[in-house]
Write a protein that holds these residues in place. Structure first.
Motif, PDB file in Angstrom:
ATOM      1  N   CYS A 269      46.779  67.804  13.062  1.00  0.00           N
ATOM      2  CA  CYS A 269      46.254  68.548  11.925  1.00  0.00           C
ATOM      3  C   CYS A 269      44.739  68.664  12.019  1.00  0.00           C
ATOM      4  O   CYS A 269      44.077  67.852  12.655  1.00  0.00           O
ATOM      5  CB  CYS A 269      46.612  67.830  10.622  1.00  0.00           C
ATOM      6  N   ILE A 270      44.228  69.676  11.347  1.00  0.00           N
ATOM      7  CA  ILE A 270      42.779  69.793  11.235  1.00  0.00           C
ATOM      8  C   ILE A 270      42.324  68.661  10.329  1.00  0.00           C
ATOM      9  O   ILE A 270      42.848  68.475   9.231  1.00  0.00           O
ATOM     10  CB  ILE A 270      42.384  71.152  10.663  1.00  0.00           C
ATOM     11  N   PRO A 271      41.341  67.864  10.787  1.00  0.00           N
ATOM     12  CA  PRO A 271      40.920  66.699  10.008  1.00  0.00           C
ATOM     13  C   PRO A 271      40.426  67.076   8.608  1.00  0.00           C
ATOM     14  O   PRO A 271      39.699  68.054   8.442  1.00  0.00           O
ATOM     15  CB  PRO A 271      39.790  66.094  10.845  1.00  0.00           C
ATOM     16  N   THR A 272      40.801  66.292   7.618  1.00  0.00           N
ATOM     17  CA  THR A 272      40.345  66.542   6.252  1.00  0.00           C
ATOM     18  C   THR A 272      38.838  66.374   6.131  1.00  0.00           C
ATOM     19  O   THR A 272      38.224  66.921   5.209  1.00  0.00           O
ATOM     20  CB  THR A 272      41.042  65.593   5.254  1.00  0.00           C
ATOM     21  N   GLU A 273      38.228  65.642   7.053  1.00  0.00           N
ATOM     22  CA  GLU A 273      36.787  65.455   7.032  1.00  0.00           C
ATOM     23  C   GLU A 273      36.030  66.777   7.148  1.00  0.00           C
ATOM     24  O   GLU A 273      34.890  66.889   6.705  1.00  0.00           O
ATOM     25  CB  GLU A 273      36.349  64.504   8.154  1.00  0.00           C
ATOM     26  N   ILE A 274      36.673  67.797   7.751  1.00  0.00           N
ATOM     27  CA  ILE A 274      36.036  69.102   7.866  1.00  0.00           C
ATOM     28  C   ILE A 274      35.759  69.659   6.476  1.00  0.00           C
ATOM     29  O   ILE A 274      34.695  70.214   6.210  1.00  0.00           O
ATOM     30  CB  ILE A 274      36.897  70.083   8.687  1.00  0.00           C
ATOM     31  N   ALA A 275      36.702  69.516   5.571  1.00  0.00           N
ATOM     32  CA  ALA A 275      36.533  70.037   4.217  1.00  0.00           C
ATOM     33  C   ALA A 275      35.415  69.308   3.472  1.00  0.00           C
ATOM     34  O   ALA A 275      34.777  69.883   2.598  1.00  0.00           O
ATOM     35  CB  ALA A 275      37.831  69.920   3.447  1.00  0.00           C
ATOM     36  N   LEU A 276      35.164  68.064   3.833  1.00  0.00           N
ATOM     37  CA  LEU A 276      34.135  67.278   3.155  1.00  0.00           C
ATOM     38  C   LEU A 276      32.755  67.477   3.753  1.00  0.00           C
ATOM     39  O   LEU A 276      31.747  67.099   3.156  1.00  0.00           O
ATOM     40  CB  LEU A 276      34.504  65.798   3.214  1.00  0.00           C
ATOM     41  N   SER A 277      32.689  68.089   4.940  1.00  0.00           N
ATOM     42  CA  SER A 277      31.400  68.297   5.606  1.00  0.00           C
ATOM     43  C   SER A 277      30.586  69.345   4.868  1.00  0.00           C
ATOM     44  O   SER A 277      31.086  70.406   4.505  1.00  0.00           O
ATOM     45  CB  SER A 277      31.627  68.738   7.053  1.00  0.00           C
ATOM     46  N   THR A 278      29.326  69.058   4.667  1.00  0.00           N
ATOM     47  CA  THR A 278      28.445  70.021   3.986  1.00  0.00           C
ATOM     48  C   THR A 278      27.649  70.859   4.975  1.00  0.00           C
ATOM     49  O   THR A 278      26.911  71.759   4.571  1.00  0.00           O
ATOM     50  CB  THR A 278      27.468  69.277   3.057  1.00  0.00           C
TER      51      THR A 278
END
Length: 108
Positions: A97-106
């Motif tokens: 999966c695409i890491p959820t951390e991507i969504a949290l990156s600013t």
């Protein structure tokens, strides 16, 4: 990449060996480049998994590993780096999966 003495070049800010038909895996020693801002390993014949050494590269802004034979998952530590802005990883065989951390990156 196995013949590079990463300790000797630890102070470089940009590291590019793109399009050199390099083979083998991405060495863990790349984590010695503690002040590097850009790494370009694209357009080679690298294989294996992308090693998770990115927490030791706090200034990393850009990682290009496209057009290789890498597989496995993209290390989530990349997306925790405050300066990280660009990932070029096309042309590989990454899974998961695409890491959820991507969504949290600013910065991405």
């Amino acid at each position: 990449l196995d013949t590079i003495d990463f300790a000797a070049i630890a102070c470089v800010t940009e590291f590019s060996v793109a399009n050199n038909k390099l083979t083998g895996s991405v060495p863990t020693e790349i984590g010695m480049l503690s002040v590097v801002t850009r790494i370009d390993l694209s357009g080679n014949e690298l294989s294996g998994e992308l090693v998770d050494v990115f927490a030791s590269l706090p200034k990393l802004e850009s990682l290009r590993v496209g057009s290789n034979g890498l597989m496995g998952t993209v290390p989530t530590s990349l997306f925790s780096l405050t300066a990280f802005e660009e990932l070029g990883a096309d042309g590989n065989s990454f899974t998961g999966c695409i890491p959820t951390e991507i969504a949290l990156s600013t910065t991405l």
